[in-house]
Design an enzyme around this catalytic site. Sequence first.
Site, mmCIF file in Angstrom:
data_model
loop_
_atom_site.group_PDB
_atom_site.id
_atom_site.type_symbol
_atom_site.label_atom_id
_atom_site.label_comp_id
_atom_site.label_asym_id
_atom_site.label_seq_id
_atom_site.Cartn_x
_atom_site.Cartn_y
_atom_site.Cartn_z
ATOM 1 N N THR A 1 -23.402 -4.893 8.363
ATOM 2 C CA THR A 1 -24.291 -4.376 7.322
ATOM 3 C C THR A 1 -24.982 -3.100 7.798
ATOM 4 O O THR A 1 -25.400 -2.985 8.950
ATOM 5 C CB THR A 1 -25.348 -5.428 6.965
ATOM 6 O OG1 THR A 1 -24.686 -6.585 6.457
ATOM 7 C CG2 THR A 1 -26.322 -4.905 5.925
ATOM 8 N N GLU A 2 -25.118 -2.151 6.880
ATOM 9 C CA GLU A 2 -25.782 -0.893 7.191
ATOM 10 C C GLU A 2 -26.991 -0.692 6.282
ATOM 11 O O GLU A 2 -27.124 -1.382 5.258
ATOM 12 C CB GLU A 2 -24.804 0.275 7.022
ATOM 13 C CG GLU A 2 -23.635 0.202 7.985
ATOM 14 C CD GLU A 2 -22.781 1.447 7.999
ATOM 15 O OE1 GLU A 2 -21.884 1.513 8.867
ATOM 16 O OE2 GLU A 2 -22.995 2.359 7.163
ATOM 17 N N THR B 1 -29.087 -10.057 13.120
ATOM 18 C CA THR B 1 -29.664 -11.173 13.871
ATOM 19 C C THR B 1 -29.271 -11.065 15.338
ATOM 20 O O THR B 1 -28.111 -10.787 15.659
ATOM 21 C CB THR B 1 -29.181 -12.511 13.294
ATOM 22 O OG1 THR B 1 -29.602 -12.615 11.931
ATOM 23 C CG2 THR B 1 -29.745 -13.682 14.073
ATOM 24 N N GLY C 1 -48.457 -29.957 -3.701
ATOM 25 C CA GLY C 1 -49.637 -29.242 -4.158
ATOM 26 C C GLY C 1 -50.046 -28.152 -3.186
ATOM 27 O O GLY C 1 -49.210 -27.491 -2.573
ATOM 28 N N GLU D 1 -24.790 -12.852 4.255
ATOM 29 C CA GLU D 1 -23.395 -13.324 4.264
ATOM 30 C C GLU D 1 -22.821 -13.399 2.841
ATOM 31 O O GLU D 1 -22.045 -14.284 2.510
ATOM 32 C CB GLU D 1 -23.256 -14.701 4.940
ATOM 33 C CG GLU D 1 -24.088 -14.909 6.187
ATOM 34 C CD GLU D 1 -23.689 -14.002 7.343
ATOM 35 O OE1 GLU D 1 -22.820 -13.128 7.158
ATOM 36 O OE2 GLU D 1 -24.264 -14.146 8.416
#
Length: 395
Positions: free
Chosen positions: A143-144, A175, A350, A374
Amino acid sequence: MTSTARPGGPDPLDLLAVEELLTEEERMVQQTVRRFTADRIRPHLADWFEQGVFPARELAPELGRLGLLGMHLEGYGCAGAGAVAYGAACLELEAADSGLRSFVSVQGSLAMRAIHAFGSEEQKQRWLPGMAAGELIGCFGLTEPDFGSDPGNMRTTARRKGTDWVLSGAKMWITNGSIADVAVVWAQTEDGVRGFLVPRGAAGFTATDVHGKLSLRASVTSELHFDEVLLPGDAVLPGVSGLRGPLSCLNEARYGILWGTVGAARDCYQAALEYAKTRIQFGRPIAAFQLTQEKLVEMALELEKAHLTAWRIGRLKEAGRARAAHISFGKLNNVRAALEIARSARTVLGANGITTAYPVLRHANNLESVLTYEGTSEIHTLVLGEAITGESAYR
């Protein structure tokens, strides 16, 4: 984990007894990882999440001793486990935290798998045994900053310089990036997309951590920069060219996700169920009210459907019959189900549900990242759309 509502009745956390579909060996793997996370991980998760840290260097050797790093690969110190055993391990890892499962997935299904599938024998011998033992950490750079779902237009390039390569560009949302001993980096070359092994400390290679995250806080996320990084000729992965290489690795990681999200969903459901049985309002536990029971029933239904989906895809994978559409089916369905379970569980708790005293909102925040990494929901929808219709709708 078992929590029986009535003597002799079904397990509320596994109404269809899906775990009975596992072999004895697979159950042993799952129980081992469950004990490890209970003893070693869960007591610290709230602090890690709040502080935005993950002690990867400390934990990696322990994960290695358990055989969890690259556990579905053969040889080089890897366990060679089956797909369902690996999935069951991912389930328990993500039941603790998505960041923990992400570390194991990136190490084994992305970085190690790329070297195992496409590396030379010398590359495998150099890196895989140490990575399987947790002595070395890897990351995976695809990924870029400007290209996520469209990796074919990546701008990172590698050009030849004599017998060497010169790598330039950047990768984002990586990661383990800043702690990795080796980065598997995909770049455009004159021969198409190729993978390169970039060792820690290479001149011109820098990694900067991403801060200010509201999700996956117990995980190391980095941006990688390559400023004319000179690499030897044997840094390239010789066994593949084109996007087939990185995309096949992504499918391995997606497979771990479709199991892992079942674990996150189970943890949210379990927290809501236990809370509902002890929280007293109007003189009764809120588990006795119809609207709360409806929420719990819907959670249980979606949890078991997701669990069965993961198991079925795992068996298809072991039979060599799992296709990209199967993996997309599992990731799209199971992440969606886990998010809905997390959100519904938060309402049962809650105001208490927004604190780190309970795991629910931590899981919900993490799952927002799992939803898009992904492969986004949109991409997996188009994968399935093409499988159903025979028509590609990407462009």
